[in-house]
Design a protein around this motif. Sequence first.
Motif, mmCIF file in Angstrom:
data_model
loop_
_atom_site.group_PDB
_atom_site.id
_atom_site.type_symbol
_atom_site.label_atom_id
_atom_site.label_comp_id
_atom_site.label_asym_id
_atom_site.label_seq_id
_atom_site.Cartn_x
_atom_site.Cartn_y
_atom_site.Cartn_z
ATOM 1 N N PHE A 215 0.816 -1.213 0.000
ATOM 2 C CA PHE A 215 0.000 0.000 0.000
ATOM 3 C C PHE A 215 0.849 1.262 0.000
ATOM 4 O O PHE A 215 0.493 2.265 -0.573
ATOM 5 C CB PHE A 215 -0.908 0.018 1.231
ATOM 6 N N GLY A 216 2.002 1.182 0.693
ATOM 7 C CA GLY A 216 2.868 2.359 0.785
ATOM 8 C C GLY A 216 3.259 2.869 -0.586
ATOM 9 O O GLY A 216 3.142 4.054 -0.878
ATOM 10 N N ALA A 217 3.697 1.956 -1.452
ATOM 11 C CA ALA A 217 4.155 2.364 -2.784
ATOM 12 C C ALA A 217 2.993 2.933 -3.598
ATOM 13 O O ALA A 217 3.133 3.933 -4.297
ATOM 14 C CB ALA A 217 4.777 1.179 -3.504
ATOM 15 N N GLU A 218 1.828 2.289 -3.476
ATOM 16 C CA GLU A 218 0.659 2.783 -4.215
ATOM 17 C C GLU A 218 0.284 4.187 -3.752
ATOM 18 O O GLU A 218 0.026 5.078 -4.542
ATOM 19 C CB GLU A 218 -0.533 1.855 -3.943
ATOM 20 N N LEU A 219 0.274 4.343 -2.426
ATOM 21 C CA LEU A 219 -0.094 5.645 -1.868
ATOM 22 C C LEU A 219 0.890 6.732 -2.279
ATOM 23 O O LEU A 219 0.506 7.865 -2.551
ATOM 24 C CB LEU A 219 -0.098 5.574 -0.343
ATOM 25 N N GLN A 220 2.158 6.365 -2.328
ATOM 26 C CA GLN A 220 3.169 7.347 -2.683
ATOM 27 C C GLN A 220 2.890 7.921 -4.073
ATOM 28 O O GLN A 220 2.930 9.126 -4.293
ATOM 29 C CB GLN A 220 4.557 6.717 -2.648
ATOM 30 N N MET A 221 2.593 7.014 -4.990
ATOM 31 C CA MET A 221 2.357 7.479 -6.361
ATOM 32 C C MET A 221 1.141 8.389 -6.431
ATOM 33 O O MET A 221 1.163 9.452 -7.032
ATOM 34 C CB MET A 221 2.171 6.274 -7.288
ATOM 35 N N VAL A 222 0.063 7.950 -5.779
ATOM 36 C CA VAL A 222 -1.175 8.731 -5.849
ATOM 37 C C VAL A 222 -1.001 10.073 -5.126
ATOM 38 O O VAL A 222 -1.387 11.127 -5.653
ATOM 39 C CB VAL A 222 -2.353 7.927 -5.244
ATOM 40 N N SER A 223 -0.369 10.058 -3.940
ATOM 41 C CA SER A 223 -0.203 11.303 -3.182
ATOM 42 C C SER A 223 0.636 12.315 -3.957
ATOM 43 O O SER A 223 0.296 13.497 -4.025
ATOM 44 C CB SER A 223 0.508 11.059 -1.852
ATOM 45 N N ALA A 224 1.743 11.825 -4.531
ATOM 46 C CA ALA A 224 2.626 12.741 -5.271
ATOM 47 C C ALA A 224 1.864 13.376 -6.422
ATOM 48 O O ALA A 224 1.976 14.578 -6.689
ATOM 49 C CB ALA A 224 3.845 11.987 -5.778
ATOM 50 N N LYS A 225 1.040 12.587 -7.083
ATOM 51 C CA LYS A 225 0.282 13.093 -8.230
ATOM 52 C C LYS A 225 -0.750 14.130 -7.757
ATOM 53 O O LYS A 225 -0.925 15.186 -8.380
ATOM 54 C CB LYS A 225 -0.407 11.893 -8.918
ATOM 55 N N ILE A 226 -1.408 13.828 -6.633
ATOM 56 C CA ILE A 226 -2.435 14.754 -6.128
ATOM 57 C C ILE A 226 -1.796 16.104 -5.766
ATOM 58 O O ILE A 226 -2.307 17.164 -6.122
ATOM 59 C CB ILE A 226 -3.174 14.135 -4.926
ATOM 60 N N ILE A 227 -0.639 16.053 -5.085
ATOM 61 C CA ILE A 227 0.036 17.303 -4.699
ATOM 62 C C ILE A 227 0.424 18.074 -5.964
ATOM 63 O O ILE A 227 0.296 19.300 -6.028
ATOM 64 C CB ILE A 227 1.301 16.991 -3.875
ATOM 65 N N GLU A 228 0.886 17.355 -6.960
ATOM 66 C CA GLU A 228 1.297 18.030 -8.202
ATOM 67 C C GLU A 228 0.099 18.725 -8.862
ATOM 68 O O GLU A 228 0.174 19.901 -9.212
ATOM 69 C CB GLU A 228 1.895 16.982 -9.149
ATOM 70 N N ILE A 229 -1.016 18.007 -8.956
ATOM 71 C CA ILE A 229 -2.201 18.607 -9.600
ATOM 72 C C ILE A 229 -2.700 19.798 -8.779
ATOM 73 O O ILE A 229 -3.092 20.831 -9.317
ATOM 74 C CB ILE A 229 -3.349 17.572 -9.719
ATOM 75 N N PHE A 230 -2.660 19.624 -7.461
ATOM 76 C CA PHE A 230 -3.120 20.660 -6.535
ATOM 77 C C PHE A 230 -2.404 21.989 -6.805
ATOM 78 O O PHE A 230 -2.992 23.058 -6.724
ATOM 79 C CB PHE A 230 -2.788 20.164 -5.125
ATOM 80 N N GLY A 231 -1.105 21.908 -7.134
ATOM 81 C CA GLY A 231 -0.318 23.131 -7.299
ATOM 82 C C GLY A 231 -0.331 23.699 -8.707
ATOM 83 O O GLY A 231 0.272 24.742 -8.957
ATOM 84 N N GLN A 232 -0.992 23.039 -9.648
ATOM 85 C CA GLN A 232 -0.955 23.551 -11.024
ATOM 86 C C GLN A 232 -1.881 24.754 -11.204
ATOM 87 O O GLN A 232 -3.032 24.702 -10.774
ATOM 88 C CB GLN A 232 -1.409 22.453 -11.996
#
Length: 524
Positions: A215-232
């Motif tokens: 789950f950690g690896a899956e969450l990492q990918m999704v979280s990083a993507k969410i933060i990136e979209i959040f800042g666009q």
Amino acid sequence: MVLVNNLGSWWWQVNNNNEFTMAVITISVVIIAMLWYTLPLSSSSQTLPPGPRSLPILGYLPFLNPELHKQFTNLAHTYGPIFKIYLGSKLHIVINTPELAKVVVRDQDEVFSNRDQTVAASTISYEGRDLVISKNNSNWRNLRKIFVHEVLSNKNLEACRCFRRDEVRKTINNIFCKIGTKINISEISFLTEANVITSMIWENTYVKGTHDSDFGAELQMVSAKIIEIFGQPNLSDFFPSLAWFDLQGIKREMLRQRNKLDKIFTRIIEDRSKSNSRKSQDGVGDNAKKDFLQMLLDLKDQKSPTSLNLIQIKNIMIAGTETTATLIEWTMAEIMKNQTVMKRIQEELEEIVGVNNIVEESHMPKLRYLDATIKETFRLHPVIPLLLPRSPSRDCTVGGYTIPKDCTVFLNVWSIHRDPRYWDNPLDFKPERFLTYEETNKWDYTGNNLNFFPFGSGRRTCAGISLADKMQMFILASLLHSFDWSLPNGEEHDLSERFGITLKKRKPLIAIPSMRLSDASLYN
Ligand code: HEM
């Protein structure tokens, strides 16, 4: 021509993989610009703060620089400590001094405690129903109370100490198995923090025992993507009348990530519910230690009108993991560059922890130089450089200027933390400055001193400070006590930044560990 080039380069930054979108945006903007010239202009901005000249319709958008925190700092030099810019039709106010920040987050805290509800923020928070994005209302107040006073209460944090210890030990052991090879510091920090939070939410052993997936690896990918979209930067926010078209696909992408997150969490909840019913059949469970998820399920069972639901838990995970990993990466990069700092931290660790021992949380209060080093890192590299934008709930006055209801307010912490009026030689990395001041108890993360407030201030200040503080100290102390670190051959120290909602290192820090303790059993 310069304008067209600027515009083009900004749009390219915004969406560099979708030429079709850019064409649609260009056509839309041209049409709106033509319409604009046929409409009368209003002139109601007399008491607004000063600011750079803007284009009709587009405002300052074409001139935006990808490094917004630096651009805002430069604009403050020209227009003063409070200035306005229009991005599209949306008014943004930027605050650049502690004195004015105080007016916002302390004197008028109540008025400024709504978050800016951008399209991306509303989407991930199910229209602002979570703790991070919600407006200041009774629901948010209750959620915050539960999170800070129950979930992260001293008692509960103490009860979860073993989760943190297990995860940090796993990380140390993992690195030990890779001695002499390249380690991505942000990646291992993210996974450690994610595993700590996930362990506190649903006990890790239980998850690992049930699923093969990580789950950690899956969450990492999704979280990083969410933060990136959040800042666009999103045209839907700057031109609300275009929001329906979602021209950059930001809403669609955020929805996709939200669904992925939902699936991960649904699996976890289902597993836990099954386990609960097994435990009650077997007559165990009532006296068992409660983790976050159990508290959540209990609250749900109590049918509490306001409870921590899945939306809260998911967004708390995102708020806590990427931030901590970013801070650890910056701190390691600064320490590796400043060898005298590295030496002093390791001497402190030898004195407080010893070389025949492992780091424990109980050592943390005595590691004063490490604490000062982390604070100095936060000063130069605040993880959220403009904080999470606020939005006033009514018209108000700051620094003699009108700040209209519902505009977006940025607090430029990055600029305040580097301002020579408040810091001697602000660009030097000198942890000692926090040692001196700490004797008078002046520097902490509470946001009371607005020369230094990396976790924000006022009623919207970071709700996870107690956990963040424990984890960042514990991970860094363990990394530096167990290993010596060097850059791969031929690599230079690099501290360049990549701006986003979190301020990341442009180049991920890759470092090579070597064994520091002579007893190999201390790495288990
Ligand atoms: C290096 C670590 C962290 C940094 C730098 C950080 C920074 C921040 C900042 C700047 C804010 C906005 C403050 C404001 O508007 O004044 C915030 C909000 C928040 N943070 Fe953190 N944070 C960190 C870690 C965590 C952790 C570990 C958690 C939870 C496990 C967490 C949970 C939250 C929540 C729930 C909010 C929203 C609070 C509200 O709006 O009421 N954060 N954080």
